[in-house]
Design an enzyme around this catalytic site. Structure first.
Site, PDB file in Angstrom:
ATOM      1  N   THR A   1      -5.363   8.674   6.867  1.00 54.87           N
ATOM      2  CA  THR A   1      -5.324   7.433   6.094  1.00 54.87           C
ATOM      3  C   THR A   1      -6.755   6.970   5.891  1.00 54.87           C
ATOM      4  OG1 THR A   1      -4.450   5.175   6.037  1.00 54.87           O
ATOM      5  CG2 THR A   1      -5.026   6.051   8.192  1.00 54.87           C
ATOM      6  N   GLY A   2      -6.945   6.116   4.926  1.00 54.26           N
ATOM      7  CA  GLY A   2      -8.299   5.641   4.635  1.00 54.26           C
ATOM      8  C   GLY A   2      -8.762   6.160   3.288  1.00 54.26           C
ATOM      9  N   VAL A   3     -10.053   6.144   3.071  1.00 49.10           N
ATOM     10  CA  VAL A   3     -10.592   6.518   1.761  1.00 49.10           C
ATOM     11  C   VAL A   3     -10.419   8.023   1.539  1.00 49.10           C
ATOM     12  CG1 VAL A   3     -12.651   6.560   0.325  1.00 49.10           C
ATOM     13  CG2 VAL A   3     -12.172   4.568   1.745  1.00 49.10           C
ATOM     14  N   GLY A   4      -9.479   8.338   0.666  1.00 51.10           N
ATOM     15  CA  GLY A   4      -9.031   9.713   0.509  1.00 51.10           C
ATOM     16  C   GLY A   4     -10.113  10.680   0.068  1.00 51.10           C
TER      17      GLY A   4
ATOM     18  N   ARG B   1      -6.439   8.480 -10.796  1.00 48.76           N
ATOM     19  CA  ARG B   1      -7.064   8.868  -9.522  1.00 48.76           C
ATOM     20  C   ARG B   1      -5.988   9.338  -8.541  1.00 48.76           C
ATOM     21  NH1 ARG B   1      -6.586   7.211  -3.846  1.00 48.76           N
ATOM     22  NH2 ARG B   1      -8.583   7.602  -2.870  1.00 48.76           N
ATOM     23  N   VAL B   2      -6.273  10.441  -7.859  1.00 48.50           N
ATOM     24  CA  VAL B   2      -5.370  10.956  -6.830  1.00 48.50           C
ATOM     25  C   VAL B   2      -6.134  10.994  -5.514  1.00 48.50           C
ATOM     26  CG1 VAL B   2      -4.123  13.012  -6.054  1.00 48.50           C
ATOM     27  CG2 VAL B   2      -3.981  12.294  -8.454  1.00 48.50           C
ATOM     28  N   GLY B   3      -5.501  10.525  -4.463  1.00 50.42           N
ATOM     29  CA  GLY B   3      -6.162  10.514  -3.156  1.00 50.42           C
ATOM     30  C   GLY B   3      -5.831  11.750  -2.345  1.00 50.42           C
ATOM     31  N   ASP B   4      -6.027  11.635  -1.052  1.00 49.46           N
ATOM     32  CA  ASP B   4      -5.804  12.761  -0.136  1.00 49.46           C
ATOM     33  C   ASP B   4      -4.323  12.983   0.173  1.00 49.46           C
ATOM     34  OD1 ASP B   4      -5.946  10.215   1.082  1.00 49.46           O
ATOM     35  OD2 ASP B   4      -6.167  11.113   3.064  1.00 49.46           O
TER      36      ASP B   4
ATOM     37  N   THR C   1      -2.037   4.121   4.147  1.00 51.16           N
ATOM     38  CA  THR C   1      -1.008   5.114   3.870  1.00 51.16           C
ATOM     39  C   THR C   1      -0.118   5.257   5.083  1.00 51.16           C
ATOM     40  OG1 THR C   1      -2.486   6.357   2.438  1.00 51.16           O
ATOM     41  CG2 THR C   1      -0.735   7.619   3.508  1.00 51.16           C
TER      42      THR C   1
ATOM     43  N   THR D   1       1.899   6.967  -0.247  1.00 49.10           N
ATOM     44  CA  THR D   1       0.967   5.857  -0.462  1.00 49.10           C
ATOM     45  C   THR D   1       0.925   5.445  -1.931  1.00 49.10           C
ATOM     46  OG1 THR D   1      -1.333   5.174  -0.055  1.00 49.10           O
ATOM     47  CG2 THR D   1      -1.028   7.370  -0.956  1.00 49.10           C
TER      48      THR D   1
ATOM     49  N   SER E   1       0.817  -1.218   0.000  1.00 48.90           N
ATOM     50  CA  SER E   1       0.000   0.000   0.000  1.00 48.90           C
ATOM     51  C   SER E   1       0.848   1.264   0.000  1.00 48.90           C
ATOM     52  CB  SER E   1      -0.938   0.001   1.206  1.00 48.90           C
ATOM     53  OG  SER E   1      -0.204  -0.062   2.401  1.00 48.90           O
TER      54      SER E   1
HETATM   55  N1  ASP Z   1      -5.663   7.676   1.867  1.00 50.94           N
HETATM   56  C1  ASP Z   1      -5.182   6.853   0.800  1.00 50.94           C
HETATM   57  C2  ASP Z   1      -5.865   7.229  -0.485  1.00 50.94           C
HETATM   58  O1  ASP Z   1      -7.052   7.482  -0.493  1.00 50.94           O
HETATM   59  C3  ASP Z   1      -5.323   5.385   1.035  1.00 50.94           C
HETATM   60  C4  ASP Z   1      -5.253   4.893   2.451  1.00 50.94           C
HETATM   61  O2  ASP Z   1      -4.690   5.505   3.322  1.00 50.94           O
HETATM   62  O3  ASP Z   1      -5.811   3.856   2.775  1.00 50.94           O
HETATM   63  O4  ASP Z   1      -5.216   7.229  -1.494  1.00 50.94           O
END
Ligand code: ASP
Length: 343
Positions: free
Chosen positions: A253-256, A230-233, A202, A220, A84
């Site tokens: 961390t998580g769904v950006g 796609r770009v996350g947070d 992340t 990440t 990841s």
């Molecule tokens: N935050 C990251 C993203 O959305 C992924 C993650 O931390 O799980 O790209």
């Protein structure tokens, strides 16, 4: 103008002048934090333990928080078992490994790269963006071109293991973010094996050095099997990472997408500015996400924050989030996500 505001203005002005010449450099230390238990470093998830230990080598030698966070997050970036972050990150829907990273120092300087391919250490490219360009964020091919110009090796990042997992995923080709990594166990200490990470996760790291100065880094491979581009947070300053040397820092961390919508890390820092503890600020940011979109309860988002005294706190939507702390007292503390580690 009082002396403090004059000094702040001078720091910004000299930073701009240096950035215009393409060589943004840190000015003198601007902090007068009490020593207490400093220095200290914290980072997200179980794989934060070995990352913190690398950061600690810098901090315990009197080094700068910025160097510590860069060195720290390079550990999971290089870890072939970590799917990841970095080199062995799971690819996108099209089988391409695209990486996101950001870094921020005690002066408010920041740099980031998004959707960069073929570079194993995006955090170090992010730092070069910060220090050697007048920009904050480079993306895709432009980020790769800059990295190559800066001497970073171009590499194939898709490992046989990741390729196999991608082909397995292609059988159903269903995009479904998992709440947390499948395997959360980390055998800390010398010779320990980092836990395998799966769909996402992340590393966000925050450090305060012996001078009381704060920096942060976030890196990440983003959500596995995401759409190409796609770009996350994580590379978005204010979303995946934010540092204000007067107040503290935060990372996520998580769904950006949920974090970006709420400018999560900036929100956490602003809540700390209003007097909230790191844990309370993280909890309020999580609750803000859920108030605005109750459906987000099914995914994972976690925030980690450190205040100006080095107090650390975190909160997450779901169970399973963890963070690691390292200071002079103990180098491998691992803490469940909804809690505080105080000075
Ligand atoms: N935050 C990251 C993203 O959305 C992924 C993650 O931390 O799980 O790209």
């Amino acid at each position: 103008m009082d002396r403090r505001r004059f000094l702040q203005g001078a720091t910004v002005a000299s930073g701009m002048a240096l950035a215009a010449r393409g060589t943004a450099k840190a000015g003198p230390s601007v902090s007068t934090s009490p020593p207490g238990m400093l220095p200290r470093v914290c980072s997200t998830w179980d794989f934060g333990v070995p990352a913190n230990q690398a950061a600690w080598k810098v901090l315990s030698a009197g080094g700068r928080a910025l160097d510590a966070v860069e060195q720290g997050v390079r550990v999971p970036e290089a870890d072939l078992k970590n799917h990841s972050v970095g080199r062995a990150g799971y690819p996108d829907r099209d089988g391409k490994v695209t990486l996101d990273a950001s870094i921020m120092d005690e002066h408010g300087n920041c740099g980031a790269v998004a959707a960069i391919e073929h570079i194993a250490h995006p955090i170090s490219v992010a730092r070069r963006v910060m220090e050697r360009t007048p920009h904050v964020l480079l993306v895709g091919d432009g980020a790769l071109q800059f990295a190559i110009e800066q001497g970073f090796p171009r590499e194939e990042l898709l490992t046989p293991e990741s390729d196999k997992a991608w082909h397995e995923w292609l059988k159903t080709a269903k995009y479904q973010p998992q709440a947390n990594s499948e395997v959360k166990t980390y055998n800390a200490g010398p010779g320990g094996t980092p836990g395998d990470a799966s769909n996402h996760d992340t590393i966000g790291m925050l450090a305060i050095d012996a001078h009381g100065n704060l920096s942060g880094a976030c890196t990440t491979s983003g959500m596995a099997w995401k759409l190409h581009g796609r770009v996350g947070d994580s590379p978005i300053i204010g979303a995946g990472l934010y540092v204000d040397n007067e107040v503290g820092g935060a990372t996520s961390t998580g769904v950006g997408e949920e974090v970006i919508r709420n400018v999560g890390s900036f929100l956490v820092v602003e809540l700390m500015r209003q007097g909230r503890s790191p844990e309370d600020a993280c909890r309020e940011a999580v609750e803000r996400i859920l108030r605005r979109k109750p459906g987000a309860r099914d995914v994972q988002v976690g925030f980690l924050a450190m205040d100006k005294k080095g107090n650390v706190g975190a909160w997450a939507i779901q169970k399973g989030f963890s963070y690691a702390v390292c200071d002079a007292k103990k180098q491998d503390t691992l803490i469940p996500g909804k809690s505080t580690y105080a000075t």
